[in-house]
Design a protein around this motif. Structure first.
Motif, PDB file in Angstrom:
ATOM      1  N   SER A   1       0.831  -1.205   0.000  1.00  0.00           N
ATOM      2  CA  SER A   1       0.000   0.000   0.000  1.00  0.00           C
ATOM      3  C   SER A   1       0.868   1.260   0.000  1.00  0.00           C
ATOM      4  O   SER A   1       0.571   2.234  -0.695  1.00  0.00           O
ATOM      5  N   ALA A   2       1.961   1.230   0.756  1.00  0.00           N
ATOM      6  CA  ALA A   2       2.881   2.367   0.794  1.00  0.00           C
ATOM      7  C   ALA A   2       3.504   2.625  -0.578  1.00  0.00           C
ATOM      8  O   ALA A   2       3.878   3.758  -0.887  1.00  0.00           O
ATOM      9  N   GLU A   3       3.600   1.582  -1.402  1.00  0.00           N
ATOM     10  CA  GLU A   3       4.130   1.719  -2.762  1.00  0.00           C
ATOM     11  C   GLU A   3       3.056   2.150  -3.759  1.00  0.00           C
ATOM     12  O   GLU A   3       3.357   2.391  -4.924  1.00  0.00           O
ATOM     13  N   GLY A   4       1.796   2.171  -3.314  1.00  0.00           N
ATOM     14  CA  GLY A   4       0.709   2.510  -4.210  1.00  0.00           C
ATOM     15  C   GLY A   4       0.166   1.309  -4.972  1.00  0.00           C
ATOM     16  O   GLY A   4      -0.555   1.458  -5.951  1.00  0.00           O
ATOM     17  N   TRP A   5       0.523   0.117  -4.517  1.00  0.00           N
ATOM     18  CA  TRP A   5       0.054  -1.115  -5.158  1.00  0.00           C
ATOM     19  C   TRP A   5      -1.257  -1.514  -4.485  1.00  0.00           C
ATOM     20  O   TRP A   5      -1.281  -1.880  -3.318  1.00  0.00           O
ATOM     21  N   SER A   6      -2.326  -1.491  -5.218  1.00  0.00           N
ATOM     22  CA  SER A   6      -3.641  -1.674  -4.621  1.00  0.00           C
ATOM     23  C   SER A   6      -4.098  -3.127  -4.510  1.00  0.00           C
ATOM     24  O   SER A   6      -4.917  -3.448  -3.656  1.00  0.00           O
ATOM     25  N   SER A   7      -3.604  -4.011  -5.339  1.00  0.00           N
ATOM     26  CA  SER A   7      -4.134  -5.384  -5.357  1.00  0.00           C
ATOM     27  C   SER A   7      -4.111  -6.087  -4.001  1.00  0.00           C
ATOM     28  O   SER A   7      -5.107  -6.701  -3.623  1.00  0.00           O
ATOM     29  N   PRO A   8      -3.015  -6.049  -3.243  1.00  0.00           N
ATOM     30  CA  PRO A   8      -3.024  -6.774  -1.968  1.00  0.00           C
ATOM     31  C   PRO A   8      -4.069  -6.278  -0.969  1.00  0.00           C
ATOM     32  O   PRO A   8      -4.502  -7.021  -0.100  1.00  0.00           O
ATOM     33  N   VAL A   9      -4.486  -5.013  -1.096  1.00  0.00           N
ATOM     34  CA  VAL A   9      -5.481  -4.459  -0.190  1.00  0.00           C
ATOM     35  C   VAL A   9      -6.892  -4.591  -0.781  1.00  0.00           C
ATOM     36  O   VAL A   9      -7.818  -4.995  -0.097  1.00  0.00           O
ATOM     37  N   ARG A  10      -7.041  -4.262  -2.041  1.00  0.00           N
ATOM     38  CA  ARG A  10      -8.363  -4.312  -2.675  1.00  0.00           C
ATOM     39  C   ARG A  10      -8.788  -5.733  -3.040  1.00  0.00           C
ATOM     40  O   ARG A  10      -9.980  -6.011  -3.111  1.00  0.00           O
ATOM     41  N   ARG A  11      -7.842  -6.607  -3.268  1.00  0.00           N
ATOM     42  CA  ARG A  11      -8.137  -8.003  -3.616  1.00  0.00           C
ATOM     43  C   ARG A  11      -7.337  -8.934  -2.700  1.00  0.00           C
ATOM     44  O   ARG A  11      -6.504  -9.708  -3.159  1.00  0.00           O
ATOM     45  N   PRO A  12      -7.576  -8.878  -1.399  1.00  0.00           N
ATOM     46  CA  PRO A  12      -6.744  -9.616  -0.456  1.00  0.00           C
ATOM     47  C   PRO A  12      -6.780 -11.131  -0.655  1.00  0.00           C
ATOM     48  O   PRO A  12      -5.750 -11.792  -0.490  1.00  0.00           O
ATOM     49  N   ASP A  13      -7.932 -11.687  -0.988  1.00  0.00           N
ATOM     50  CA  ASP A  13      -7.999 -13.137  -1.174  1.00  0.00           C
ATOM     51  C   ASP A  13      -7.154 -13.570  -2.362  1.00  0.00           C
ATOM     52  O   ASP A  13      -6.417 -14.560  -2.292  1.00  0.00           O
ATOM     53  N   ASP A  14      -7.234 -12.816  -3.461  1.00  0.00           N
ATOM     54  CA  ASP A  14      -6.426 -13.127  -4.636  1.00  0.00           C
ATOM     55  C   ASP A  14      -4.939 -12.931  -4.344  1.00  0.00           C
ATOM     56  O   ASP A  14      -4.100 -13.735  -4.753  1.00  0.00           O
ATOM     57  N   ALA A  15      -4.609 -11.849  -3.653  1.00  0.00           N
ATOM     58  CA  ALA A  15      -3.209 -11.575  -3.335  1.00  0.00           C
ATOM     59  C   ALA A  15      -2.640 -12.650  -2.414  1.00  0.00           C
ATOM     60  O   ALA A  15      -1.508 -13.110  -2.613  1.00  0.00           O
ATOM     61  N   LEU A  16      -3.412 -13.064  -1.431  1.00  0.00           N
ATOM     62  CA  LEU A  16      -2.955 -14.131  -0.539  1.00  0.00           C
ATOM     63  C   LEU A  16      -2.727 -15.418  -1.326  1.00  0.00           C
ATOM     64  O   LEU A  16      -1.714 -16.102  -1.142  1.00  0.00           O
ATOM     65  N   GLN A  17      -3.638 -15.734  -2.225  1.00  0.00           N
ATOM     66  CA  GLN A  17      -3.473 -16.933  -3.052  1.00  0.00           C
ATOM     67  C   GLN A  17      -2.218 -16.817  -3.926  1.00  0.00           C
ATOM     68  O   GLN A  17      -1.486 -17.789  -4.102  1.00  0.00           O
ATOM     69  N   ALA A  18      -1.953 -15.625  -4.446  1.00  0.00           N
ATOM     70  CA  ALA A  18      -0.742 -15.421  -5.249  1.00  0.00           C
ATOM     71  C   ALA A  18       0.508 -15.710  -4.422  1.00  0.00           C
ATOM     72  O   ALA A  18       1.433 -16.380  -4.896  1.00  0.00           O
ATOM     73  N   TRP A  19       0.537 -15.230  -3.187  1.00  0.00           N
ATOM     74  CA  TRP A  19       1.682 -15.503  -2.318  1.00  0.00           C
ATOM     75  C   TRP A  19       1.789 -16.991  -2.006  1.00  0.00           C
ATOM     76  O   TRP A  19       2.882 -17.552  -2.000  1.00  0.00           O
ATOM     77  N   GLN A  20       0.673 -17.632  -1.747  1.00  0.00           N
ATOM     78  CA  GLN A  20       0.685 -19.064  -1.442  1.00  0.00           C
ATOM     79  C   GLN A  20       1.207 -19.892  -2.612  1.00  0.00           C
ATOM     80  O   GLN A  20       1.807 -20.946  -2.398  1.00  0.00           O
ATOM     81  N   ASN A  21       0.987 -19.421  -3.831  1.00  0.00           N
ATOM     82  CA  ASN A  21       1.371 -20.174  -5.021  1.00  0.00           C
ATOM     83  C   ASN A  21       2.710 -19.743  -5.612  1.00  0.00           C
ATOM     84  O   ASN A  21       3.092 -20.226  -6.675  1.00  0.00           O
ATOM     85  N   SER A  22       3.417 -18.844  -4.948  1.00  0.00           N
ATOM     86  CA  SER A  22       4.679 -18.324  -5.478  1.00  0.00           C
ATOM     87  C   SER A  22       5.873 -18.906  -4.728  1.00  0.00           C
ATOM     88  O   SER A  22       5.802 -19.184  -3.539  1.00  0.00           O
ATOM     89  N   TRP A  23       6.957 -19.061  -5.444  1.00  0.00           N
ATOM     90  CA  TRP A  23       8.252 -19.413  -4.861  1.00  0.00           C
ATOM     91  C   TRP A  23       9.322 -18.959  -5.825  1.00  0.00           C
ATOM     92  O   TRP A  23       9.183 -19.223  -7.013  1.00  0.00           O
ATOM     93  N   PRO A  24      10.342 -18.276  -5.326  1.00  0.00           N
ATOM     94  CA  PRO A  24      10.565 -17.846  -3.966  1.00  0.00           C
ATOM     95  C   PRO A  24       9.608 -16.732  -3.532  1.00  0.00           C
ATOM     96  O   PRO A  24       9.255 -15.872  -4.324  1.00  0.00           O
ATOM     97  N   ALA A  25       9.231 -16.790  -2.286  1.00  0.00           N
ATOM     98  CA  ALA A  25       8.410 -15.763  -1.641  1.00  0.00           C
ATOM     99  C   ALA A  25       9.061 -15.524  -0.279  1.00  0.00           C
ATOM    100  O   ALA A  25       8.944 -16.361   0.614  1.00  0.00           O
ATOM    101  N   LEU A  26       9.777 -14.419  -0.175  1.00  0.00           N
ATOM    102  CA  LEU A  26      10.653 -14.174   0.974  1.00  0.00           C
ATOM    103  C   LEU A  26      10.343 -12.835   1.623  1.00  0.00           C
ATOM    104  O   LEU A  26       9.879 -11.913   0.951  1.00  0.00           O
ATOM    105  N   VAL A  27      10.639 -12.751   2.906  1.00  0.00           N
ATOM    106  CA  VAL A  27      10.532 -11.488   3.617  1.00  0.00           C
ATOM    107  C   VAL A  27      11.879 -11.159   4.254  1.00  0.00           C
ATOM    108  O   VAL A  27      12.648 -12.050   4.608  1.00  0.00           O
ATOM    109  N   ALA A  28      12.135  -9.869   4.375  1.00  0.00           N
ATOM    110  CA  ALA A  28      13.279  -9.364   5.123  1.00  0.00           C
ATOM    111  C   ALA A  28      12.725  -8.825   6.439  1.00  0.00           C
ATOM    112  O   ALA A  28      11.731  -8.094   6.450  1.00  0.00           O
ATOM    113  N   VAL A  29      13.365  -9.213   7.529  1.00  0.00           N
ATOM    114  CA  VAL A  29      12.860  -8.889   8.863  1.00  0.00           C
ATOM    115  C   VAL A  29      13.960  -8.205   9.670  1.00  0.00           C
ATOM    116  O   VAL A  29      15.124  -8.618   9.638  1.00  0.00           O
ATOM    117  N   LYS A  30      13.567  -7.165  10.389  1.00  0.00           N
ATOM    118  CA  LYS A  30      14.471  -6.483  11.316  1.00  0.00           C
ATOM    119  C   LYS A  30      13.720  -6.305  12.624  1.00  0.00           C
ATOM    120  O   LYS A  30      12.612  -5.748  12.633  1.00  0.00           O
TER     121      LYS A  30
END
Length: 150
Positions: free
Chosen positions: A41-70
């Motif tokens: 959302s901070a980047e202006g990308w609306s799909s993960p917020v406006r289409r959360p079910d689809d976005a979640l499914q996209a993450w579930q079906n993707s590899w590599p799917a990584l996060v950076a954590v601090k």
């Protein structure tokens, strides 16, 4: 590829790269999705917020799917798709704006490359991010195209 194999593959890949101090790169989990939505959302990308079910499914079906954590906070992510041999498509890459320039995005991309070292990395980039990708060794192609159905 099953989860255990992916975890081992990721561990081997991470051993090959330099990661900024205090940063952990790991496979994403569904508990990270809210942070992914916020960074998107901070980047202006609306799909993960406006289409959360689809976005979640996209993450579930993707590899590599990584996060950076601090400090237990997701501060960046990459989501990609690959055939494992020739091509990896970087679908999404974002790093918290306050932490850009510290090597986090580069480390996420390098981790993807180390997971599949024979695969080229392809992506579509916004004009504002071209300099970053060029600094990471990407070159501009003139023939990228996209068709959206929604």
């Amino acid at each position: 590829m099953d989860k255990v194999k992916r975890q081992h593959q990721l561990k081997v890949a991470l051993a090959q790269i330099a990661i900024p101090a205090g940063i952990e790169i790991r496979a994403w989990g569904e508990e990270d999705f809210l942070a992914i939505q916020q960074l998107s959302s901070a980047e202006g990308w609306s799909s993960p917020v406006r289409r959360p079910d689809d976005a979640l499914q996209a993450w579930q079906n993707s590899w590599p799917a990584l996060v950076a954590v601090k400090d237990d906070v997701v501060i960046g992510f990459v989501r990609a798709l690959t055939d494992g041999a020739i091509t990896m498509y970087i679908a999404d890459l974002a790093v918290d704006a306050q932490l850009r320039g510290s090597g986090i995005g580069r480390s996420l991309l390098e981790t993807c490359h180390q997971l599949y070292p024979s695969a080229r990395l392809d992506l579509l980039a916004a004009d504002g991010s071209r300099a970053f990708y060029e600094a990471c060794g990407f070159r501009l192609l003139s023939d990228g195209m996209r068709k959206s159905y929604r």
